[in-house]
Design a protein around this motif. Structure first.
Motif, PDB file in Angstrom:
ATOM      1  N   THR A  53      40.273  54.677  52.251  1.00 35.78           N
ATOM      2  CA  THR A  53      39.105  54.370  51.698  1.00 35.78           C
ATOM      3  C   THR A  53      38.907  53.154  50.812  1.00 35.78           C
ATOM      4  OG1 THR A  53      37.080  55.290  50.772  1.00 35.78           O
ATOM      5  CG2 THR A  53      38.909  56.125  50.081  1.00 35.78           C
ATOM      6  N   GLY A  54      38.066  52.916  50.143  1.00 35.49           N
ATOM      7  CA  GLY A  54      38.182  51.695  49.175  1.00 35.49           C
ATOM      8  C   GLY A  54      36.832  50.959  48.830  1.00 35.49           C
ATOM      9  N   ASP A  55      37.030  50.036  48.020  1.00 30.95           N
ATOM     10  CA  ASP A  55      35.764  49.410  47.812  1.00 30.95           C
ATOM     11  C   ASP A  55      36.162  47.753  47.564  1.00 30.95           C
ATOM     12  OD1 ASP A  55      33.683  51.612  46.932  1.00 30.95           O
ATOM     13  OD2 ASP A  55      35.743  52.203  45.981  1.00 30.95           O
ATOM     14  N   ALA A  97      39.628  46.147  48.009  1.00 30.80           N
ATOM     15  CA  ALA A  97      39.691  45.331  49.239  1.00 30.80           C
ATOM     16  C   ALA A  97      38.953  43.703  48.724  1.00 30.80           C
ATOM     17  CB  ALA A  97      38.692  45.898  50.337  1.00 30.80           C
ATOM     18  N   ASP A  98      40.034  43.117  47.989  1.00 31.67           N
ATOM     19  CA  ASP A  98      39.853  41.944  47.622  1.00 31.67           C
ATOM     20  C   ASP A  98      39.954  40.892  48.464  1.00 31.67           C
ATOM     21  OD1 ASP A  98      42.646  42.144  47.936  1.00 31.67           O
ATOM     22  OD2 ASP A  98      43.100  40.516  46.483  1.00 31.67           O
ATOM     23  N   ALA A  99      40.450  41.069  49.611  1.00 35.90           N
ATOM     24  CA  ALA A  99      40.639  39.824  50.829  1.00 35.90           C
ATOM     25  C   ALA A  99      39.322  39.946  51.710  1.00 35.90           C
ATOM     26  CB  ALA A  99      41.869  40.188  51.649  1.00 35.90           C
ATOM     27  N   GLN A 100      38.799  41.003  51.813  1.00 36.40           N
ATOM     28  CA  GLN A 100      37.678  41.336  52.489  1.00 36.40           C
ATOM     29  C   GLN A 100      36.433  40.514  51.270  1.00 36.40           C
ATOM     30  OE1 GLN A 100      34.781  44.844  53.480  1.00 36.40           O
ATOM     31  NE2 GLN A 100      36.693  44.782  54.700  1.00 36.40           N
ATOM     32  N   PRO A 126      36.740  32.586  43.476  1.00 37.77           N
ATOM     33  CA  PRO A 126      37.736  33.742  43.528  1.00 37.77           C
ATOM     34  C   PRO A 126      37.764  34.391  42.007  1.00 37.77           C
ATOM     35  CG  PRO A 126      38.471  31.566  43.436  1.00 37.77           C
ATOM     36  CD  PRO A 126      37.058  31.425  43.655  1.00 37.77           C
ATOM     37  N   GLU A 127      37.565  33.825  41.004  1.00 42.50           N
ATOM     38  CA  GLU A 127      37.870  34.349  40.035  1.00 42.50           C
ATOM     39  C   GLU A 127      36.885  35.531  39.573  1.00 42.50           C
ATOM     40  OE1 GLU A 127      39.685  34.581  36.202  1.00 42.50           O
ATOM     41  OE2 GLU A 127      40.078  33.065  37.868  1.00 42.50           O
ATOM     42  N   LYS A 128      35.828  35.522  40.142  1.00 41.90           N
ATOM     43  CA  LYS A 128      34.846  36.685  40.086  1.00 41.90           C
ATOM     44  C   LYS A 128      35.583  37.974  40.714  1.00 41.90           C
ATOM     45  CE  LYS A 128      30.859  38.699  42.446  1.00 41.90           C
ATOM     46  NZ  LYS A 128      29.620  38.325  43.609  1.00 41.90           N
ATOM     47  N   ILE A 129      36.317  37.743  41.841  1.00 40.42           N
ATOM     48  CA  ILE A 129      37.152  38.801  42.451  1.00 40.42           C
ATOM     49  C   ILE A 129      38.238  39.058  41.480  1.00 40.42           C
ATOM     50  CG2 ILE A 129      38.333  39.393  44.633  1.00 40.42           C
ATOM     51  CD1 ILE A 129      35.196  39.045  45.027  1.00 40.42           C
ATOM     52  N   ARG A 130      39.098  38.028  41.178  1.00 35.05           N
ATOM     53  CA  ARG A 130      40.111  38.421  40.164  1.00 35.05           C
ATOM     54  C   ARG A 130      39.766  39.312  38.988  1.00 35.05           C
ATOM     55  NH1 ARG A 130      44.854  35.669  39.284  1.00 35.05           N
ATOM     56  NH2 ARG A 130      45.586  35.523  37.100  1.00 35.05           N
ATOM     57  N   GLN A 131      38.517  38.795  38.293  1.00 33.64           N
ATOM     58  CA  GLN A 131      38.274  39.659  37.101  1.00 33.64           C
ATOM     59  C   GLN A 131      37.748  41.101  37.458  1.00 33.64           C
ATOM     60  OE1 GLN A 131      38.833  38.916  34.033  1.00 33.64           O
ATOM     61  NE2 GLN A 131      39.641  36.756  34.876  1.00 33.64           N
ATOM     62  N   GLN A 181      44.455  45.023  48.556  1.00 32.50           N
ATOM     63  CA  GLN A 181      44.733  44.625  49.697  1.00 32.50           C
ATOM     64  C   GLN A 181      45.505  43.285  50.152  1.00 32.50           C
ATOM     65  OE1 GLN A 181      40.750  43.210  51.774  1.00 32.50           O
ATOM     66  NE2 GLN A 181      41.119  44.132  53.640  1.00 32.50           N
ATOM     67  N   SER A 182      45.090  42.462  49.410  1.00 32.88           N
ATOM     68  CA  SER A 182      45.786  41.006  49.328  1.00 32.88           C
ATOM     69  C   SER A 182      47.247  41.267  49.359  1.00 32.88           C
ATOM     70  CB  SER A 182      45.254  39.938  48.538  1.00 32.88           C
ATOM     71  OG  SER A 182      45.579  40.274  47.085  1.00 32.88           O
ATOM     72  N   GLN A 183      47.804  42.224  48.510  1.00 33.07           N
ATOM     73  CA  GLN A 183      49.163  42.307  48.365  1.00 33.07           C
ATOM     74  C   GLN A 183      50.006  42.877  49.672  1.00 33.07           C
ATOM     75  OE1 GLN A 183      50.039  40.635  45.286  1.00 33.07           O
ATOM     76  NE2 GLN A 183      48.109  40.095  45.626  1.00 33.07           N
ATOM     77  N   ILE A 184      49.245  43.218  50.610  1.00 36.48           N
ATOM     78  CA  ILE A 184      49.707  43.694  51.832  1.00 36.48           C
ATOM     79  C   ILE A 184      49.734  42.460  52.886  1.00 36.48           C
ATOM     80  CG2 ILE A 184      50.070  45.828  53.103  1.00 36.48           C
ATOM     81  CD1 ILE A 184      50.305  46.363  50.235  1.00 36.48           C
ATOM     82  N   PRO A 185      50.744  41.681  52.971  1.00 34.13           N
ATOM     83  CA  PRO A 185      50.594  40.611  53.913  1.00 34.13           C
ATOM     84  C   PRO A 185      50.496  41.122  55.365  1.00 34.13           C
ATOM     85  CG  PRO A 185      52.670  40.371  52.793  1.00 34.13           C
ATOM     86  CD  PRO A 185      51.792  41.396  52.036  1.00 34.13           C
TER      87      PRO A 185
END
Length: 377
Positions: free
Chosen positions: A22-24, A59-62, A71-76, A100-104
């Motif tokens: 699950t996730g957000d 789920a940052d990639a999504q 992207p800074e919005k997601i990063r923060q 998510q993005s750390q799982i290529p």
């Protein structure tokens, strides 16, 4: 059914083999709508001991599929969501927290799955259609956003998830994943695990409205109560909540349908809360009955809700303060969780590549047969 009292699931496999994903999306701090709709149930599932593994993904990639220009919005917000998870009771010793993005490996799985889904099928997905309309993407849909059901299928299958807790609006996404799994297994042989959805059982857990009575809590609308809300702001928001506009005088009969205060009480209030803060009523049914026949003011009901929410949020607020004192430690939790999750995803990808016969350098039989073939010439 065993497990969280807030969810119900299908009979999919033995308890010891069950895996949850699950996730957000990290687009802002989490609010009490997230808590009622998912976080509270996740903590219960985590503590039930009935699941082999639980993965919770940020789920940052999504999120970047419709926030690519910011992207800074997601990063923060990565750290904000992580703090909300931990403060709500997610235990990194029991649950794997990952980014998510750390799982290529997820990207590669998505690429292969794209060959199994048609454009017309994606266009028919009700969730995709609703999300496109919500974001005004009708005339210019980013490809990444359009194909996010495929990406979500990669997320679910990468971790061999058998169980995906979702709201009813996400059921088409799970069905899309199941179709991809069935298609892959039919073409390449039994490889992927077909997941089942796990739905919330309580109506109050399915959608908590905004404090203004709006159908949905939204940061942009300013109608949220955040998990990290301080006491003063919580009081201001609760006392301004939408009730029954026709309940002008205390003596007037009031409606509880569409009354946000009572919707929140449905989600949070227990008999123990009444014993502690409003002992003249045994339970919520008695309070509702009094309000409906008249003689009960909105202020009294709101003060009771405030006490209930303060009791709920105070320990969450305190745990968040502790984690905020060691932000580096929180990132370390996410790093270790992502590394552990990547190992699982790599195993799945290896299985997928083998099934698709593109594991050229690992297939000793292929190399030997080709060497023999050309050696005989």
């Amino acid at each position: 059914m065993k497990g969280s009292p807030h969810y119900v699931e299908g009979d999919i496999t033995t308890m010891s083999d069950k895996i949850i994903l699950t996730g957000d999306r990290p687009t802002g701090k989490l609010h009490i709508g997230h808590y009622v709709g998912s976080l509270r149930g996740r903590v219960e599932l985590q503590n039930s001991g009935e699941y082999k593994k639980i993965f919770i993904m940020i789920a940052d990639a999504q999120a970047l599929t419709d926030n690519a220009d910011n992207p800074e919005k997601i990063r923060q917000n990565i750290i904000e969501v992580a703090l909300d998870y931990l403060s709500a009771g997610i235990d990194p010793e029991k649950t794997t927290l990952l980014i998510q993005s750390q799982i290529p490996e997820l990207c590669e799985l998505s690429f292969y799955y794209m060959n199994l889904v048609t454009v017309s099928r994606l266009q028919r997905n009700p969730t995709v259609k609703a999300e496109i309309q919500l974001r005004n993407f009708e005339t210019s849909i980013p490809v990444g956003f359009f194909t996010y059901p495929i990406s979500q299928a990669a997320d679910i299958t990468a971790f061999k998830a058998t169980t995906v807790p979702v709201g009813e609006d996400q059921l088409p996404m799970i069905e899309q994943t199941r179709e991809i799994v069935r298609k892959f297994n039919d073409v390449y042989g039994e490889t992927l695990v077909e997941p089942d959805a796990m739905l919330p059982t309580e109506a109050s857990a399915r959608r908590l409205p905004g404090i203004d009575g709006g159908a949905k809590m939204s940061k942009s609308l300013g109608n949220c109560i955040y998990l990290s809300e301080n006491s003063a702001d919580l009081k201001t928001k609760v006392m301004s909540m939408y009730t029954d506009p026709d309940h002008i005088k205390i003596s007037d009969p009031g409606k509880i349908e569409g009354n946000t205060v009572f919707t929140y009480l449905d989600a949070f209030a227990t008999d123990a809360h009444f014993a502690e803060y409003l002992p003249e009523y045994a339970n919520l049914d008695e309070l509702k009955a009094h309000y409906q026949r008249g003689g009960l003011g909105d202020v009294k009901v709101k003060k009771f809700l405030l006490a209930v929410l303060e009791e709920t949020l105070a320990p969450i607020r305190a745990r968040r303060a502790e984690y905020q004192r060691d932000i580096a430690g929180v990132y370390d939790i996410l790093k270790k969780g992502s590394e552990a999750a990547r190992e699982v995803a790599a195993e799945t990808l290896s299985d997928v590549r083998a099934a698709m016969k593109i594991n050229y350098f690992d297939d000793k039989a292929l190399i030997e047969s080709q060497a023999k073939l050309y050696g005989d010439k």
